[in-house]
Motif scaffolding. Structure first.
Motif, PDB file in Angstrom:
ATOM      1  N   LEU A   8      -2.529 -20.904  -8.181  1.00 25.73           N
ATOM      2  CA  LEU A   8      -1.052 -20.935  -7.919  1.00 25.73           C
ATOM      3  C   LEU A   8      -1.018 -19.633  -6.993  1.00 25.73           C
ATOM      4  O   LEU A   8      -1.709 -18.347  -7.456  1.00 25.73           O
ATOM      5  N   LEU A   9      -0.413 -19.460  -6.142  1.00 34.50           N
ATOM      6  CA  LEU A   9      -0.072 -18.275  -5.059  1.00 34.50           C
ATOM      7  C   LEU A   9       1.093 -17.527  -5.370  1.00 34.50           C
ATOM      8  O   LEU A   9       2.219 -18.470  -5.178  1.00 34.50           O
ATOM      9  N   VAL A  10       1.347 -16.345  -5.727  1.00 36.89           N
ATOM     10  CA  VAL A  10       2.400 -15.787  -5.886  1.00 36.89           C
ATOM     11  C   VAL A  10       2.684 -14.549  -5.085  1.00 36.89           C
ATOM     12  O   VAL A  10       1.953 -13.484  -5.172  1.00 36.89           O
ATOM     13  N   ASP A  11       3.576 -14.453  -3.956  1.00 35.41           N
ATOM     14  CA  ASP A  11       3.804 -13.576  -3.178  1.00 35.41           C
ATOM     15  C   ASP A  11       5.078 -13.548  -2.508  1.00 35.41           C
ATOM     16  O   ASP A  11       5.455 -14.945  -2.109  1.00 35.41           O
ATOM     17  N   ASP A  57       0.990 -11.174  -6.723  1.00 33.50           N
ATOM     18  CA  ASP A  57       1.479  -9.949  -6.260  1.00 33.50           C
ATOM     19  C   ASP A  57       2.276  -9.189  -7.338  1.00 33.50           C
ATOM     20  O   ASP A  57       2.874  -9.604  -8.353  1.00 33.50           O
ATOM     21  N   VAL A  58       2.542  -7.708  -7.158  1.00 37.13           N
ATOM     22  CA  VAL A  58       3.184  -7.326  -8.175  1.00 37.13           C
ATOM     23  C   VAL A  58       4.651  -6.709  -7.635  1.00 37.13           C
ATOM     24  O   VAL A  58       5.317  -7.116  -8.593  1.00 37.13           O
ATOM     25  N   GLN A  59       4.828  -6.237  -6.652  1.00 36.20           N
ATOM     26  CA  GLN A  59       6.174  -5.866  -5.834  1.00 36.20           C
ATOM     27  C   GLN A  59       6.853  -7.014  -5.290  1.00 36.20           C
ATOM     28  O   GLN A  59       6.556  -7.520  -4.275  1.00 36.20           O
ATOM     29  N   MET A  60       7.841  -7.544  -5.995  1.00 31.79           N
ATOM     30  CA  MET A  60       8.521  -8.726  -5.414  1.00 31.79           C
ATOM     31  C   MET A  60      10.082  -8.591  -5.994  1.00 31.79           C
ATOM     32  O   MET A  60      10.160  -8.010  -6.976  1.00 31.79           O
ATOM     33  N   PRO A  61      10.969  -9.119  -5.124  1.00 31.86           N
ATOM     34  CA  PRO A  61      12.267  -8.993  -5.460  1.00 31.86           C
ATOM     35  C   PRO A  61      12.562  -9.869  -6.526  1.00 31.86           C
ATOM     36  O   PRO A  61      11.797 -10.780  -6.993  1.00 31.86           O
ATOM     37  N   GLY A  62      13.761  -9.645  -7.530  1.00 33.83           N
ATOM     38  CA  GLY A  62      13.740 -10.402  -8.616  1.00 33.83           C
ATOM     39  C   GLY A  62      12.678  -9.932  -9.824  1.00 33.83           C
ATOM     40  O   GLY A  62      12.671  -8.946  -9.970  1.00 33.83           O
ATOM     41  N   VAL A  84      -4.441 -10.083 -10.157  1.00 34.12           N
ATOM     42  CA  VAL A  84      -3.374  -9.241  -9.767  1.00 34.12           C
ATOM     43  C   VAL A  84      -3.771  -8.775  -8.271  1.00 34.12           C
ATOM     44  O   VAL A  84      -4.942  -8.081  -7.966  1.00 34.12           O
ATOM     45  N   LEU A  85      -3.055  -8.844  -7.119  1.00 36.98           N
ATOM     46  CA  LEU A  85      -3.345  -8.018  -5.804  1.00 36.98           C
ATOM     47  C   LEU A  85      -2.596  -7.014  -5.790  1.00 36.98           C
ATOM     48  O   LEU A  85      -1.538  -6.985  -5.703  1.00 36.98           O
ATOM     49  N   THR A  86      -3.216  -5.962  -5.659  1.00 36.93           N
ATOM     50  CA  THR A  86      -2.682  -4.747  -5.706  1.00 36.93           C
ATOM     51  C   THR A  86      -3.103  -3.618  -4.550  1.00 36.93           C
ATOM     52  O   THR A  86      -4.042  -3.888  -3.948  1.00 36.93           O
ATOM     53  N   THR A  87      -2.321  -2.507  -4.615  1.00 33.14           N
ATOM     54  CA  THR A  87      -2.673  -1.609  -3.603  1.00 33.14           C
ATOM     55  C   THR A  87      -2.738  -0.274  -4.309  1.00 33.14           C
ATOM     56  O   THR A  87      -2.335  -0.068  -5.627  1.00 33.14           O
ATOM     57  N   PHE A  88      -3.686   0.914  -3.990  1.00 29.60           N
ATOM     58  CA  PHE A  88      -3.790   2.200  -4.694  1.00 29.60           C
ATOM     59  C   PHE A  88      -2.604   2.939  -4.966  1.00 29.60           C
ATOM     60  O   PHE A  88      -2.753   3.849  -5.905  1.00 29.60           O
ATOM     61  N   ASP A  89      -1.393   2.747  -4.176  1.00 23.29           N
ATOM     62  CA  ASP A  89      -0.205   3.505  -4.474  1.00 23.29           C
ATOM     63  C   ASP A  89       0.461   3.268  -5.583  1.00 23.29           C
ATOM     64  O   ASP A  89       1.435   3.798  -5.725  1.00 23.29           O
ATOM     65  N   LYS A 108      -5.632  -5.499  -1.962  1.00 24.37           N
ATOM     66  CA  LYS A 108      -5.108  -6.650  -0.807  1.00 24.37           C
ATOM     67  C   LYS A 108      -5.866  -6.313   0.604  1.00 24.37           C
ATOM     68  O   LYS A 108      -5.608  -7.160   1.329  1.00 24.37           O
ATOM     69  N   ASN A 109      -6.482  -5.353   0.910  1.00 25.59           N
ATOM     70  CA  ASN A 109      -7.465  -5.098   2.048  1.00 25.59           C
ATOM     71  C   ASN A 109      -8.574  -5.560   1.884  1.00 25.59           C
ATOM     72  O   ASN A 109      -9.645  -5.203   2.637  1.00 25.59           O
ATOM     73  N   SER A 110      -8.918  -6.248   0.874  1.00 28.48           N
ATOM     74  CA  SER A 110     -10.322  -6.973   0.607  1.00 28.48           C
ATOM     75  C   SER A 110     -10.677  -8.031   1.233  1.00 28.48           C
ATOM     76  O   SER A 110      -9.574  -8.617   2.033  1.00 28.48           O
ATOM     77  N   SER A 111     -11.864  -8.451   1.655  1.00 25.97           N
ATOM     78  CA  SER A 111     -12.459  -9.462   2.674  1.00 25.97           C
ATOM     79  C   SER A 111     -11.949 -10.607   1.979  1.00 25.97           C
ATOM     80  O   SER A 111     -11.647 -11.099   0.659  1.00 25.97           O
ATOM     81  N   PRO A 112     -12.038 -11.772   2.864  1.00 25.90           N
ATOM     82  CA  PRO A 112     -11.770 -13.187   2.383  1.00 25.90           C
ATOM     83  C   PRO A 112     -12.736 -13.699   1.545  1.00 25.90           C
ATOM     84  O   PRO A 112     -12.408 -14.356   0.500  1.00 25.90           O
TER      85      PRO A 112
END
Length: 237
Positions: A8-11, A57-62, A84-89, A108-112
């Motif tokens: 399941l993809l969540v973004d 994803d972590v940061q989403m509306p709602g 969890v797909l994340t960024t260092f910030d 999120k900048n990882s390779s396929p």
């Protein structure tokens, strides 16, 4: 032939979901069974579709991905592992998600190839937390720089005392535990302690069993909460 891995993809970004779908479905044995654009929809889809792995994803509306992860993992009917797909910030979200049951983290900048491998690892029932991410979080936690939700990260003055289970570890198990907590992979631990990887794997299993922990990720959180990782330790290792 084994059943395909159901994902399941969540973004909140449709283009991101489309890219992940293309990457994952190009790999034999993986099928994307659904998509969601926010945390609330993710919870509904997880219950309806019963995926094996959720790319969150972590940061989403709602409703954000952290809240959704907590709800999904707490559902006894759910079998999904959350990646969890994340960024260092946003290490505050990363650590809080650790506490609430996420099974893996990927930048999120990882390779396929890394995305495919992460999904496969979680589908096998293993946890994925790269040493790079672990060390970064440890460094931030030790410096007191994390600024997440008030109930997400224990501050140094409220750390619980070392529990009896930790004191019951053998000296070698304690060494392995501390190195797990600092983000070292089995091969790195083996090199550090001059042991074979198979021996390290056995020690890791015993540590998790004795501390009643599900996986290495829980071991990292446990170490934070009980002061096993102390300020400066991440830099000293």
């Amino acid at each position: 032939m084994s059943a395909p891995i159901r994902v399941l993809l969540v973004d909140d970004q449709a283009l991101v979901r489309a890219g992940f779908r293309i990457i994952l479905e190009s790999e034999p044995g993986i099928v994307v069974v659904g998509e969601a654009a926010d945390g609330a929809a993710a919870i509904r889809q997880a219950s309806l579709l019963q995926p094996d792995v959720i790319c969150m994803d972590v940061q989403m509306p709602g409703m954000d991905g952290l809240t959704a992860t907590r709800a999904i993992v707490a559902d006894p009917a759910s079998r999904a592992a959350v990646l969890v797909l994340t960024t260092f910030d946003r290490e505050d979200y990363l650590f809080a998600a650790l506490q609430h049951g996420a099974s893996g983290f990927l930048l999120k900048n990882s390779s396929p190839e890394d995305l495919v491998a992460a999904v496969q690892v979680l589908a096998r029932g293993d946890a994925l937390l790269s040493p790079e991410i672990t060390r970064r979080v440890i460094s931030r936690f030790a410096s007191g720089a994390l600024s997440g939700p008030a109930d997400a990260v224990p501050t140094p003055d409220v750390l619980r005392p070392e529990p009896p289970a930790v004191r019951a570890l053998t000296d070698r198990e304690r060494e392995v535990f501390e190195l797990i907590a600092l983000g070292l992979a089995n091969a790195e631990i083996a090199a550090r302690l001059y042991l074979g990887e198979a021996t390290v794997k056995t020690h890791v299993s015993k540590v998790l069993q004795k501390l009643d922990l599900r996986d290495r990720i829980q071991a990292v959180v446990y170490a934070y909460e009980h002061g096993i990782v102390v300020p400066g330790s991440a830099q000293q290792r």
